[in-house]
Design an enzyme around this catalytic site. Structure first.
Site, PDB file in Angstrom:
ATOM      1  N   SER A 170      11.220  -0.988 -23.737  1.00 42.44           N
ATOM      2  CA  SER A 170      11.989  -0.089 -22.876  1.00 42.44           C
ATOM      3  C   SER A 170      13.468  -0.174 -23.250  1.00 42.44           C
ATOM      4  O   SER A 170      13.835   0.158 -24.367  1.00 42.44           O
ATOM      5  CB  SER A 170      11.749  -0.438 -21.400  1.00 42.44           C
ATOM      6  OG  SER A 170      12.376   0.490 -20.552  1.00 42.44           O
ATOM      7  N   THR A 171      14.311  -0.648 -22.343  1.00 46.22           N
ATOM      8  CA  THR A 171      15.747  -0.706 -22.613  1.00 46.22           C
ATOM      9  C   THR A 171      16.024  -1.569 -23.852  1.00 46.22           C
ATOM     10  O   THR A 171      15.583  -2.707 -23.932  1.00 46.22           O
ATOM     11  CB  THR A 171      16.501  -1.304 -21.408  1.00 46.22           C
ATOM     12  OG1 THR A 171      16.098  -0.621 -20.229  1.00 46.22           O
ATOM     13  CG2 THR A 171      18.000  -1.184 -21.589  1.00 46.22           C
ATOM     14  N   HIS A 197       9.808   3.632 -23.340  1.00 48.54           N
ATOM     15  CA  HIS A 197      10.206   4.412 -22.169  1.00 48.54           C
ATOM     16  C   HIS A 197      11.369   5.326 -22.540  1.00 48.54           C
ATOM     17  O   HIS A 197      12.472   4.864 -22.796  1.00 48.54           O
ATOM     18  CB  HIS A 197      10.640   3.493 -21.025  1.00 48.54           C
ATOM     19  CG  HIS A 197       9.540   2.630 -20.509  1.00 48.54           C
ATOM     20  ND1 HIS A 197       9.775   1.451 -19.834  1.00 48.54           N
ATOM     21  CD2 HIS A 197       8.191   2.759 -20.564  1.00 48.54           C
ATOM     22  CE1 HIS A 197       8.619   0.898 -19.490  1.00 48.54           C
ATOM     23  NE2 HIS A 197       7.644   1.666 -19.920  1.00 48.54           N
ATOM     24  N   MET A 290      13.492  -3.549 -19.226  1.00 53.51           N
ATOM     25  CA  MET A 290      13.629  -3.913 -17.820  1.00 53.51           C
ATOM     26  C   MET A 290      12.275  -3.816 -17.123  1.00 53.51           C
ATOM     27  O   MET A 290      11.454  -2.976 -17.472  1.00 53.51           O
ATOM     28  CB  MET A 290      14.630  -2.964 -17.159  1.00 53.51           C
ATOM     29  CG  MET A 290      14.851  -3.220 -15.676  1.00 53.51           C
ATOM     30  SD  MET A 290      16.096  -2.112 -14.989  1.00 53.51           S
ATOM     31  CE  MET A 290      15.263  -0.532 -15.155  1.00 53.51           C
ATOM     32  N   ASP A 293       6.516  -3.733 -17.054  1.00 48.12           N
ATOM     33  CA  ASP A 293       5.484  -2.889 -17.648  1.00 48.12           C
ATOM     34  C   ASP A 293       4.870  -3.606 -18.843  1.00 48.12           C
ATOM     35  O   ASP A 293       5.581  -4.175 -19.673  1.00 48.12           O
ATOM     36  CB  ASP A 293       6.086  -1.548 -18.083  1.00 48.12           C
ATOM     37  CG  ASP A 293       5.017  -0.531 -18.470  1.00 48.12           C
ATOM     38  OD1 ASP A 293       3.864  -0.685 -18.029  1.00 48.12           O
ATOM     39  OD2 ASP A 293       5.350   0.417 -19.206  1.00 48.12           O
TER      40      ASP A 293
END
Length: 349
Positions: A170-171, A197, A290, A293
């Site tokens: 993600s991030t 993401h 973050m 998930d």
């Protein structure tokens, strides 16, 4: 948060500077200490105001967001959140910004001057707070073209077993994916499926960017794609990606079912779809991001067996949330710095 997060807002539009500033000032944990109309002004104000986080428009006159970002990252890096338009060019520029060191980005909802930014107010506030805590000083060796990975000799029986590499991030993911994907050899004997993401449109630009840099083929996944070794498939923004067996092959199915814990695509959904295939060896990788998930899906993978799990270390993760959640759940076999992940993947392939 005991300490207020000081934010510098940089945008060439007076309207956007006002809207973004009002959003940030509404939060009790943050305050806008200044605004700038372009990159040159931002660099000067950064020196005097010493902000904790900068929001930076991608497209500006005099000095654009990318050139400004490069200067900001040269000596004393500061966490930066890019504000990008939902255009093809905006997506490409934003992905370059991630490579140059921006922590994250927020996509404007109505082009260059967004009149409905209230829709993404929560996202801006959340990402500024996240950037404040991000590890922007991680050291990754990227000065030379990644060396080819030489595989060890395998037993014939091991070579016959079908394998798949599944990556969730993600991030900070675009930068991390660049490090891993560009180090994988063209003749890798497994397909790679990736959930990053990102909003719709940005995943296509990410796939195109990685495809120009990597020896393997990288593409945005399409519904019905048959998985091929040496190809990486990135789940499109706004769609879950699941893997289905078709005869002796495996294919991709995309759907727009409800987001899982706020995510679509979801790493959990991808991992859970792979858990049903016990004859398939799964190499699961969870990298910077973050939240948590991937943890639930990884639990399913480990319970079904024939899964080797790798997590990116805290040392190199821009945000250690996703790897940490999987590590604390005792689902990880190896915790590895980013520049070593591709080597460890290849040991399993």
């Amino acid at each position: 948060m005991a300490q207020l997060i000081n934010v510098l807002v940089v945008d060439d539009s007076a309207f956007m500077r006002k809207v973004i500033s009002d959003m940030i000032d509404k939060d009790v944990n943050m305050q806008v200490v200044g605004t700038a109309r372009n990159g040159q002004e931002a660099l000067i104000k950064r020196q005097t105001l010493k902000p904790d986080v900068i929001t930076l428009d991608v497209e500006m006159p005099i000095m654009d967001g990318l050139d400004t970002l490069k200067e900001l990252m040269k000596e004393a890096p500061v966490p930066v959140v890019m504000i990008s338009s939902l255009t093809k060019e905006g997506a490409e520029q934003t992905l370059l910004a991630m490579e140059y060191g921006a922590v994250d980005f927020v996509a404007k909802t109505s082009g260059a001057i967004s009149l409905d930014l209230h829709i993404i107010e929560k996202e801006i506030v959340k990402k500024v707070k996240l950037a404040y805590k991000a590890n922007i000083n991680q050291e990754i060796k990227t000065t030379h073209r990644p060396r080819k990975i030489v595989r060890e000799e395998r037993k014939e029986s091991n070579n016959r077993q079908k394998k798949i590499i599944a990556i969730g991030t993600s991030t900070g993911g675009p930068k991390a994916l660049k490090e891993v994907v560009t180090r994988l050899p063209k003749d890798i004997d497994a397909p790679i499926v990736i959930v990053q993401h990102m909003p719709k449109g940005f995943t296509q630009s990410l796939a195109n960017r990685l495809n120009t840099l990597a020896d393997i083929e990288v593409k945005e996944a399409a519904d019905g794609d048959l998985l091929r070794s040496g190809v990486a498939y990135i789940a499109p923004g706004g769609f879950h990606m699941i893997i289905k067996k078709v005869g002796q092959s495996y294919s991709i199915q995309l759907n727009q079912e409800e987001a899982r814990r706020g995510h679509r695509p979801s790493v959990d959904v991808l991992f859970e779809s792979l858990a049903t295939y016990v004859d398939l060896k799964k190499i699961a990788v969870i990298m910077t991001g973050m939240g948590s998930d991937g943890k639930v899906g990884l639990k399913s993978l480990k319970e079904s067996g024939n899964c080797f799990a790798i997590a990116e270390s805290m040392n190199t993760s821009i945000v250690f949330g996703m790897p940490k959640a999987a590590i604390e759940a005792k689902l990880i076999d190896e915790v590895i710095d980013l520049d070593q992940i591709s080597d460890h993947i290849m040991r399993q392939v």
